[in-house]
Write a protein that holds these residues in place. Structure first.
Motif, PDB file in Angstrom:
ATOM      1  N   GLU A   1       0.839  -1.188   0.000  1.00 52.79           N
ATOM      2  CA  GLU A   1       0.000   0.000   0.000  1.00 52.79           C
ATOM      3  C   GLU A   1       0.878   1.243   0.000  1.00 52.79           C
ATOM      4  O   GLU A   1       2.052   1.178   0.370  1.00 52.79           O
ATOM      5  N   GLU A   2       0.282   2.359  -0.401  1.00 53.90           N
ATOM      6  CA  GLU A   2       0.999   3.636  -0.362  1.00 53.90           C
ATOM      7  C   GLU A   2       0.541   4.403   0.866  1.00 53.90           C
ATOM      8  O   GLU A   2      -0.659   4.554   1.108  1.00 53.90           O
TER       9      GLU A   2
ATOM     10  N   ARG B   1       4.283   0.697   1.948  1.00 50.16           N
ATOM     11  CA  ARG B   1       4.288  -0.164   3.138  1.00 50.16           C
ATOM     12  C   ARG B   1       3.750  -1.532   2.742  1.00 50.16           C
ATOM     13  O   ARG B   1       2.805  -1.637   1.953  1.00 50.16           O
ATOM     14  N   GLY B   2       4.329  -2.558   3.294  1.00 51.41           N
ATOM     15  CA  GLY B   2       3.847  -3.904   3.021  1.00 51.41           C
ATOM     16  C   GLY B   2       4.605  -4.919   3.840  1.00 51.41           C
ATOM     17  O   GLY B   2       5.504  -4.577   4.604  1.00 51.41           O
TER      18      GLY B   2
ATOM     19  N   GLY C   1      12.312  -9.824   5.555  1.00 55.61           N
ATOM     20  CA  GLY C   1      12.677  -9.363   4.219  1.00 55.61           C
ATOM     21  C   GLY C   1      11.543  -8.746   3.412  1.00 55.61           C
ATOM     22  O   GLY C   1      11.745  -7.751   2.708  1.00 55.61           O
ATOM     23  N   PRO C   2      10.319  -9.299   3.483  1.00 54.48           N
ATOM     24  CA  PRO C   2       9.226  -8.730   2.697  1.00 54.48           C
ATOM     25  C   PRO C   2       8.920  -7.263   2.996  1.00 54.48           C
ATOM     26  O   PRO C   2       8.415  -6.548   2.131  1.00 54.48           O
ATOM     27  N   HIS C   3       9.211  -6.807   4.209  1.00 48.93           N
ATOM     28  CA  HIS C   3       8.950  -5.396   4.534  1.00 48.93           C
ATOM     29  C   HIS C   3       9.809  -4.475   3.674  1.00 48.93           C
ATOM     30  O   HIS C   3       9.332  -3.471   3.148  1.00 48.93           O
ATOM     31  N   ALA C   4      11.074  -4.823   3.544  1.00 48.99           N
ATOM     32  CA  ALA C   4      11.960  -4.032   2.694  1.00 48.99           C
ATOM     33  C   ALA C   4      11.603  -4.204   1.227  1.00 48.99           C
ATOM     34  O   ALA C   4      11.666  -3.252   0.440  1.00 48.99           O
ATOM     35  N   ALA C   5      11.214  -5.431   0.851  1.00 48.31           N
ATOM     36  CA  ALA C   5      10.847  -5.701  -0.543  1.00 48.31           C
ATOM     37  C   ALA C   5       9.649  -4.849  -0.964  1.00 48.31           C
ATOM     38  O   ALA C   5       9.588  -4.351  -2.086  1.00 48.31           O
ATOM     39  N   ALA C   6       8.696  -4.685  -0.055  1.00 51.79           N
ATOM     40  CA  ALA C   6       7.498  -3.907  -0.372  1.00 51.79           C
ATOM     41  C   ALA C   6       7.812  -2.425  -0.582  1.00 51.79           C
ATOM     42  O   ALA C   6       7.091  -1.729  -1.292  1.00 51.79           O
ATOM     43  N   ALA C   7       8.886  -1.952   0.029  1.00 50.05           N
ATOM     44  CA  ALA C   7       9.225  -0.525  -0.049  1.00 50.05           C
ATOM     45  C   ALA C   7       9.850  -0.139  -1.385  1.00 50.05           C
ATOM     46  O   ALA C   7       9.959   1.043  -1.706  1.00 50.05           O
ATOM     47  N   ALA C   8      10.255  -1.137  -2.177  1.00 47.06           N
ATOM     48  CA  ALA C   8      10.918  -0.859  -3.450  1.00 47.06           C
ATOM     49  C   ALA C   8       9.904  -0.461  -4.516  1.00 47.06           C
ATOM     50  O   ALA C   8       8.747  -0.874  -4.489  1.00 47.06           O
ATOM     51  N   SER C   9      10.373   0.333  -5.476  1.00 46.19           N
ATOM     52  CA  SER C   9       9.538   0.748  -6.598  1.00 46.19           C
ATOM     53  C   SER C   9       9.971  -0.035  -7.841  1.00 46.19           C
ATOM     54  O   SER C   9      11.089   0.141  -8.330  1.00 46.19           O
ATOM     55  N   VAL C  10       9.106  -0.937  -8.314  1.00 49.39           N
ATOM     56  CA  VAL C  10       9.431  -1.789  -9.464  1.00 49.39           C
ATOM     57  C   VAL C  10       8.264  -1.780 -10.451  1.00 49.39           C
ATOM     58  O   VAL C  10       7.148  -1.382 -10.112  1.00 49.39           O
ATOM     59  N   ASP C  11       8.524  -2.254 -11.666  1.00 46.64           N
ATOM     60  CA  ASP C  11       7.480  -2.316 -12.689  1.00 46.64           C
ATOM     61  C   ASP C  11       6.611  -3.564 -12.559  1.00 46.64           C
ATOM     62  O   ASP C  11       5.484  -3.594 -13.044  1.00 46.64           O
ATOM     63  N   HIS C  12       7.181  -4.602 -11.911  1.00 41.34           N
ATOM     64  CA  HIS C  12       6.457  -5.865 -11.783  1.00 41.34           C
ATOM     65  C   HIS C  12       6.856  -6.527 -10.463  1.00 41.34           C
ATOM     66  O   HIS C  12       8.048  -6.565 -10.119  1.00 41.34           O
TER      67      HIS C  12
ATOM     68  N   GLU D   1      -3.667  -2.292  -9.320  1.00 40.02           N
ATOM     69  CA  GLU D   1      -4.814  -1.972 -10.170  1.00 40.02           C
ATOM     70  C   GLU D   1      -4.809  -0.493 -10.533  1.00 40.02           C
ATOM     71  O   GLU D   1      -5.019  -0.117 -11.695  1.00 40.02           O
ATOM     72  N   ASP D   2      -4.557   0.362  -9.527  1.00 41.13           N
ATOM     73  CA  ASP D   2      -4.491   1.812  -9.782  1.00 41.13           C
ATOM     74  C   ASP D   2      -3.334   2.158 -10.710  1.00 41.13           C
ATOM     75  O   ASP D   2      -3.466   3.005 -11.606  1.00 41.13           O
ATOM     76  N   LYS D   3      -2.195   1.502 -10.502  1.00 40.65           N
ATOM     77  CA  LYS D   3      -1.030   1.771 -11.344  1.00 40.65           C
ATOM     78  C   LYS D   3      -1.305   1.364 -12.789  1.00 40.65           C
ATOM     79  O   LYS D   3      -0.903   2.062 -13.735  1.00 40.65           O
TER      80      LYS D   3
END
Length: 404
Positions: free
Chosen positions: A9-10, A16-17, A173-184, A379-381
């Motif tokens: 989520e933003e 955050r995730g 690890g998933p907390h940091a992974a969620a913070a990244a900005s990726v295309d997929h 979905e929004d993206k």
């Protein structure tokens, strides 16, 4: 890590995730997500930081000497540990009260340089003793299946200590992974998977090779030492074996180098623990508004870090193991249930690989097309990126279900 990306989520301009988010959205079990969030706040805010600060304190004491012994209300400790604990606490307070962006700016500059310097040092020592490598390989593999390792100890200790290195399944690890900005989402999952090879296979193996080549270790048995190469009072749960290994190969460098390297590695890990605990407080505050939770977390973390620095390594690691166990069991059960329910991570990977085969210039991720519910951010993206509704693709493109 892919799940964390799918269901992130933003929040005030930041992503955050983590397990709490994907447990709620993919499993549909908010109560279980809350249990994970509370357990993680407790583990990352109170149990795990002491492991890292204790390593720093022990490394500094070994490198520069203990100094005078000082009596305090919580026990008698060396000046080196008290000074180190105070310094870490002050720097930590400066950063965490300055916000998450300050954490990111600090870590992205420091960690790569220290990691590179550490790896180079390890490989120099291994290359200087390249003739010993076959013997070390044979010793590691051979002793894992003999009484030298103890009954089940090779696997037991390997798993317990390996998790601190690669975080696989632990849920941090998933907390940091969620913070990244990726295309997929699958891109981040693949990157995080690759990090296991760097952290555990490369860095930890290089450390083990240094220690074994130089003989800077003891082996404890049930009734005493099976092998004693160094002083009996040196704890295996600490950095001193590594310091002694580098010091014996590169005199005058080992102990201070490891103390400095450990400071940056362990300190940035403490910051990561704070971010993880903060993320789970943010998750709870989505539905339960309580003022002052973040402030209490910061104060508690600083106190725990100081306490962990001055206490014994065995106590710090015991507390850390409890924290890891709490998160890992909750997270792994959640991942397995999500896997058997809908396989969202495999669907994402399959979609990513299909786009790779087509040679697309820019990846897109449409969770509705893949039958993934609850991925509101994506979905929004997709709407913003394509100007179309995610549901428009569903009828036009039948989804091929990925095999287990």
């Amino acid at each position: 890590s892919t799940l964390a990306q799918i269901y992130k989520e933003e929040d005030n301009g930041e992503f955050r995730g983590g397990p709490a988010y994907y447990i709620e959205k993919a499993m549909g079990q908010k109560w279980y997500a809350w249990i994970f969030a509370i357990a993680t706040i407790f583990a990352c805010g109170f149990l795990l930081p002491g492991v890292q600060s204790n390593s720093i304190g022990n490394a500094v004491e070994a490198a520069f000497g203990p100094g005078e012994m000082i009596e305090t209300a919580i026990g008698t400790f060396s000046f080196a540990k008290i000074f180190t604990g105070t310094l870490i606490s002050v720097i930590l307070a400066f950063i965490i009260f300055g916000g998450v962006k300050r954490i990111a700016n600090f870590t992205q500059i420091v960690v790569p340089f220290m990691a590179l310097a550490y790896i180079i040092t390890a490989f120099v020592i291994i290359l200087l003793n390249i003739g010993e490598v076959p013997r070390v390989f044979a010793m590691i593999v051979g002793d894992a299946f003999t009484p030298m390792a103890g009954v089940g100890a090779a696997i037991g200790w390997g798993v317990k200590r390996g998790v601190y290195s690669n975080e696989a399944g632990q849920g941090t690890g998933p907390h940091a992974a969620a913070a990244a900005s990726v295309d997929h989402p699958a891109q981040q999952g693949l990157v995080q998977s690759f990090s296991i090879y760097i952290d555990t296979l490369l860095v930890c193996s290089a450390t083990a090779f240094m220690i074994i080549i130089t003989g800077a270790y003891n082996v404890h048995g049930a009734e005493g030492f099976l092998v004693q190469n160094v002083a009996a009072d040196i704890a295996a749960n600490g950095p001193v074996f590594t310091q002694m290994a580098i010091e014996s190969a590169l005199p005058g460098i080992g102990k201070p180098f490891i103390a400095i390297a450990l400071f940056f590695f362990a300190f940035t890990t403490i910051l990561a623990y704070y971010y993880i605990a903060e993320t789970n407080i943010a998750y709870i505050r989505r539905t339960f508004k309580v003022s002052g939770l973040m402030f209490m977390l910061k104060v508690a973390l600083i106190a725990v870090v100081f306490y962990g620095t001055v206490k014994t390594a065995n106590l710090a690691w015991a507390m850390g193991d409890v924290g890891v166990g709490l998160m890992a069991w909750l997270n792994i059960v959640g991942i397995l249930i999500i896997f058997f329910m809908s396989k969202p991570a495999l669907k994402a990977l399959h979609d990513y690989e299909e786009q790779q085969k087509k040679g697309v210039e820019e990846y897109t991720f449409n969770p509705v097309k893949l039958g993934i519910k609850g991925a509101d951010y994506w979905e929004d993206k997709y709407r913003r990126k394509t100007g179309k509704e995610p549901s428009e693709e569903v009828e036009a493109t039948p989804v091929e279900q990925p095999s287990t």
